[in-house]
Design a protein around this motif. Sequence first.
Motif, mmCIF file in Angstrom:
data_model
loop_
_atom_site.group_PDB
_atom_site.id
_atom_site.type_symbol
_atom_site.label_atom_id
_atom_site.label_comp_id
_atom_site.label_asym_id
_atom_site.label_seq_id
_atom_site.Cartn_x
_atom_site.Cartn_y
_atom_site.Cartn_z
ATOM 1 N N TRP A 10 87.820 0.846 -24.919
ATOM 2 C CA TRP A 10 87.267 2.156 -24.953
ATOM 3 C C TRP A 10 86.031 2.028 -25.837
ATOM 4 N N ALA A 39 87.070 5.920 -16.912
ATOM 5 C CA ALA A 39 87.846 7.175 -17.213
ATOM 6 C C ALA A 39 87.154 7.981 -18.244
ATOM 7 N N PRO A 41 87.831 11.506 -20.155
ATOM 8 C CA PRO A 41 88.779 12.676 -20.147
ATOM 9 C C PRO A 41 88.149 13.932 -19.902
ATOM 10 N N ARG A 43 88.568 16.765 -20.996
ATOM 11 C CA ARG A 43 88.299 17.742 -22.114
ATOM 12 C C ARG A 43 88.034 16.541 -23.422
ATOM 13 N N GLN A 44 87.098 16.874 -24.014
ATOM 14 C CA GLN A 44 86.896 15.899 -25.164
ATOM 15 C C GLN A 44 87.219 16.711 -26.501
ATOM 16 N N TYR A 45 87.705 16.212 -27.295
ATOM 17 C CA TYR A 45 88.125 16.914 -28.662
ATOM 18 C C TYR A 45 87.509 16.894 -29.842
ATOM 19 N N ASN A 49 83.406 11.855 -28.674
ATOM 20 C CA ASN A 49 83.811 11.540 -27.254
ATOM 21 C C ASN A 49 84.366 10.178 -26.939
ATOM 22 N N TRP A 50 85.308 9.988 -26.166
ATOM 23 C CA TRP A 50 85.902 8.783 -25.779
ATOM 24 C C TRP A 50 85.608 8.592 -24.043
#
Length: 122
Positions: A10, A39, A41, A43-45, A49-50
């Motif tokens: 990641w 990949a 996501p 929706r990032q939180y 960001n990932w």
Amino acid sequence: MGVFVGIRGWLECDDQQLAQVKEIVQADDADDTYSGGWAFPPRQYNFTNWVFYGAQIRAQSVDWFLDRLRSVARIPASDDDNDLITGLFFVSHEVDGMSEWQVRDGTVTIRAASQEYQFLDE
């Protein structure tokens, strides 16, 4: 059949860096099968960001992936904290064993993986 290499890991980045990561990945979409391992996501939180990657690729394509990862690592900081993209990848080569790829300080550092992670190759 060839030798395969499992890559999983990641990245952590901010909003502006995420947009640049997506550009690098999308540039390969039409040409390379392995770009589908990325990949994002939907929706990032919060403030980080990932981005994730996971795929079994042929050994001869490892340099292609490493080139992309180095391009991502070189993305400049975009905030006052000067935070660069960071990340960690475990790369499992069927013949050569496992290595750890650290994305930090604008580069990709490759070293032998700790024995603690060998269960991932079992």
